[in-house]
Design a protein around this motif. Structure first.
Motif, mmCIF file in Angstrom:
data_model
loop_
_atom_site.group_PDB
_atom_site.id
_atom_site.type_symbol
_atom_site.label_atom_id
_atom_site.label_comp_id
_atom_site.label_asym_id
_atom_site.label_seq_id
_atom_site.Cartn_x
_atom_site.Cartn_y
_atom_site.Cartn_z
ATOM 1 N N MET A 316 79.021 64.942 -111.780
ATOM 2 C CA MET A 316 78.131 64.160 -112.621
ATOM 3 C C MET A 316 78.457 62.677 -112.512
ATOM 4 N N SER A 317 77.456 61.845 -112.718
ATOM 5 C CA SER A 317 77.627 60.401 -112.667
ATOM 6 C C SER A 317 76.992 59.782 -113.904
ATOM 7 N N ARG A 318 77.418 58.563 -114.182
ATOM 8 C CA ARG A 318 76.856 57.857 -115.327
ATOM 9 C C ARG A 318 76.795 56.378 -114.995
ATOM 10 N N PRO A 319 75.629 55.760 -115.084
ATOM 11 C CA PRO A 319 75.523 54.339 -114.748
ATOM 12 C C PRO A 319 76.166 53.470 -115.829
ATOM 13 N N GLY A 320 76.475 52.240 -115.460
ATOM 14 C CA GLY A 320 77.034 51.304 -116.425
ATOM 15 C C GLY A 320 78.488 51.585 -116.720
ATOM 16 N N ARG A 321 78.938 51.053 -117.838
ATOM 17 C CA ARG A 321 80.341 51.188 -118.227
ATOM 18 C C ARG A 321 80.465 52.135 -119.416
ATOM 19 N N ASN A 322 80.050 53.355 -119.203
ATOM 20 C CA ASN A 322 80.120 54.394 -120.233
ATOM 21 C C ASN A 322 80.804 55.606 -119.629
ATOM 22 N N PRO A 323 82.130 55.564 -119.499
ATOM 23 C CA PRO A 323 82.804 56.608 -118.710
ATOM 24 C C PRO A 323 82.779 57.992 -119.329
ATOM 25 N N GLY A 324 82.781 58.093 -120.655
ATOM 26 C CA GLY A 324 82.838 59.406 -121.288
ATOM 27 C C GLY A 324 81.466 59.987 -121.543
ATOM 28 N N GLY A 325 81.442 61.118 -122.188
ATOM 29 C CA GLY A 325 80.182 61.764 -122.507
ATOM 30 C C GLY A 325 79.622 61.365 -123.856
ATOM 31 N N GLY A 326 80.314 60.472 -124.571
ATOM 32 C CA GLY A 326 79.906 60.077 -125.913
ATOM 33 C C GLY A 326 80.772 60.752 -126.956
ATOM 34 N N SER A 338 85.595 61.941 -117.782
ATOM 35 C CA SER A 338 85.340 60.574 -117.330
ATOM 36 C C SER A 338 84.355 60.587 -116.178
ATOM 37 N N MET A 339 83.358 59.706 -116.256
ATOM 38 C CA MET A 339 82.343 59.597 -115.208
ATOM 39 C C MET A 339 82.170 58.133 -114.836
ATOM 40 N N ARG A 340 81.449 57.909 -113.760
ATOM 41 C CA ARG A 340 81.209 56.549 -113.281
ATOM 42 C C ARG A 340 79.939 56.590 -112.420
ATOM 43 N N PRO A 341 79.402 55.444 -112.026
ATOM 44 C CA PRO A 341 78.282 55.465 -111.076
ATOM 45 C C PRO A 341 78.679 56.172 -109.790
ATOM 46 N N VAL A 342 77.730 56.827 -109.167
ATOM 47 C CA VAL A 342 78.036 57.641 -107.986
ATOM 48 C C VAL A 342 78.656 56.796 -106.874
ATOM 49 N N GLY A 343 78.218 55.550 -106.750
ATOM 50 C CA GLY A 343 78.780 54.692 -105.714
ATOM 51 C C GLY A 343 80.265 54.431 -105.913
ATOM 52 N N ALA A 344 80.686 54.316 -107.175
ATOM 53 C CA ALA A 344 82.102 54.095 -107.457
ATOM 54 C C ALA A 344 82.921 55.328 -107.094
ATOM 55 N N THR A 345 82.354 56.513 -107.324
ATOM 56 C CA THR A 345 83.045 57.751 -106.933
ATOM 57 C C THR A 345 83.172 57.843 -105.420
ATOM 58 N N VAL A 346 82.107 57.488 -104.717
ATOM 59 C CA VAL A 346 82.163 57.504 -103.256
ATOM 60 C C VAL A 346 83.261 56.569 -102.758
ATOM 61 N N ARG A 411 70.018 58.930 -117.953
ATOM 62 C CA ARG A 411 71.259 58.310 -118.424
ATOM 63 C C ARG A 411 72.494 58.954 -117.802
ATOM 64 N N MET A 412 72.308 60.087 -117.190
ATOM 65 C CA MET A 412 73.349 60.722 -116.398
ATOM 66 C C MET A 412 72.705 61.341 -115.174
ATOM 67 N N GLY A 413 73.486 61.485 -114.133
ATOM 68 C CA GLY A 413 73.005 62.141 -112.933
ATOM 69 C C GLY A 413 74.021 63.145 -112.447
ATOM 70 N N VAL A 414 73.682 63.873 -111.402
ATOM 71 C CA VAL A 414 74.633 64.781 -110.741
ATOM 72 C C VAL A 414 74.286 64.779 -109.266
ATOM 73 N N ASP A 415 75.323 64.760 -108.440
ATOM 74 C CA ASP A 415 75.114 64.606 -107.008
ATOM 75 C C ASP A 415 76.035 65.534 -106.230
#
Length: 424
Positions: A316-326, A338-346, A411-415
């Motif tokens: 899962m990915s999450r744009p912006g600076r919102n690393p958790g699920g809330g 903890s999540m991050r934009p997909v590009g940061a994970t790559v 607001r969240m994605g999965v790749d």
């Protein structure tokens, strides 16, 4: 005599909502306020304890605590009601000032005082997670995983598909319209999960010849492990830190006659001693390792893979600076995720030495998957309550309804990230 609760409460909350509340409010004293109930969702406050929770934990966490304990009830189906309200608030995009927030909190405190509710904070719901220790230590990670995944295998069998795949499914082009978000007779959750497992196996090249060694990092209830061993003759080393999951996978491997091909271990990914696997997969496990440990996780995937071997990460990915699920997710479902934009994970995976070969976004597929889980939970609610109780059932209703909206709203994605360890 205190004035009616519902009108006072809605007046306090309207500045935070950017206008009139998009719900009809019914309080325990019989008072009502807010939107027309014929065209908007109705929210019932069944106990003054709900106000105490909002006073001590303003915002999402306090509201979630009140919901799971039954102190707040939403009439009708929760998913559509939550979607309607959150879509409206997203459209308004309210931005209350610090002064408006302070006035609302002070007003809530005064209302609580008038009602005789001032006192110690209410105890958290029994379903709320309690994890201690150093963040992402082995002990704390085991406790965090156990809170969610060791709930009950019988429970997950009621909600998930027959393969027990607790991750995003894959709806093929021949399947249903993703925007409908429901199972139908032509395309079931079982079919979509089977298609996902086969998609993963083909991306990893397991269909080309049997006897390949696969490392399944964070194997869950073994859907990929068992599919790879049964359908493609793979020899799988599967690791999980959930005792319930390990026992389940071992029993399923015995039932399906592949126990000689499956080595399922109660083991942290950092403790796997082998390397040189022909393929490595990690399906929706990377969200749990934490930002500080992600480099270690990526390096582990690299170490496990043989030179030239493919590595597939579904995450899962999450744009912006919102690393958790809330606040709700982190308190009731997945502590420390903890999540991050997909590009940061790559970038993190590439820094570990892995080469990116392809990215496939599955966000709409997750909306369909979660709504399928939601529909199954709703259809088997009495059985779920008998297994895990009313409070945990309400936790899951809120979890699935909120998750479906979050993915649908982007607001969240999965790749699926397909990588390989270079040969040199």
């Amino acid at each position: 005599m205190p004035s009616p609760v519902a009108p006072r409460l809605t007046t306090l909350l309207e500045p935070l909502a950017g206008g009139p509340l998009p719900v009809h409010v019914v309080a325990w004293d019989g008072s009502t306020a807010g939107a027309d109930p014929r065209s908007h969702p109705t929210v019932r406050l069944t106990s003054p304890q709900a106000l105490r929770r909002l006073l001590w934990a303003p915002g999402e966490l306090g509201a979630a605590q009140a919901f799971v304990t039954g102190e707040v009830v939403v009439e009708g189906e929760l998913g559509p009601a939550l979607t309607e309200v959150r879509d409206e608030l997203a459209r308004r995009a309210p931005r209350p000032t610090p002064a408006e927030r302070a006035r609302a909190l002070a007003g809530l405190g005064l209302l609580a005082k008038d009602l005789g509710l001032i006192g110690r904070p209410p105890a958290p719901p029994a379903s709320q997670a309690v994890v201690r220790g150093r963040l992402h230590s082995l002990t704390r990670d085991r406790a965090a995983i156990s809170h969610h995944y060791d709930l009950s295998n019988d429970f997950y069998e009621l909600v998930l598909d027959a393969q027990m795949a607790y991750s995003c499914a894959y709806v093929t082009a021949e399947g249903v319209d993703l925007l409908r978000g429901r199972e139908d007779a032509a395309h079931t959750l079982e079919q979509a999960q089977s298609d996902k497992l086969e998609l993963v196996c083909r991306k990893l090249g397991l269909h080309t010849h049997p006897e390949q060694r696969l490392a399944d990092v964070g194997c869950g209830w073994g859907s990929l492990t068992l599919h790879a061993a049964r359908e493609h003759g793979a020899r799988v080393t599967a690791v999980t830190i959930s005792r319930e999951q390990q026992a389940f996978v071992q029993a399923r491997a015995d039932e399906q006659g592949v126990s000689d091909r499956v080595d399922v271990r109660l083991q942290d990914y950092r403790e796997v001693p082998e390397s040189g696997f022909d393929a490595v997969a990690s399906i929706e496990m990377g969200e749990h390792v934490g930002d500080r440990n992600y480099a270690t996780y990526a390096a582990t995937l690299h170490r496990l893979a043989a030179p030239g071997a493919p590595v597939l990460v579904q995450q899962m990915s999450r744009p912006g600076r919102n690393p958790g699920g809330g606040p709700f997710i982190e308190s009731f479902i997945a502590p420390d995720m903890s999540m991050r934009p997909v590009g940061a994970t790559v970038q993190l995976l590439e820094r570990a030495g892995l080469e990116l070969r392809g990215v496939e976004a599955l966000r709409e597929h997750y909306v369909w998957t979660i709504r399928s889980w939601e529909e199954r939970l709703r259809g088997r609610r009495d059985e779920v309550v008998a297994l895990v109780g009313e409070e945990v059932t309400r936790v899951w209703e809120l979890y699935l309804a909120g998750a479906a909206w979050t993915f649908a709203a982007g607001r969240m994605g999965v790749d699926q990230l397909l990588l390989r360890r270079p040969e040199r």
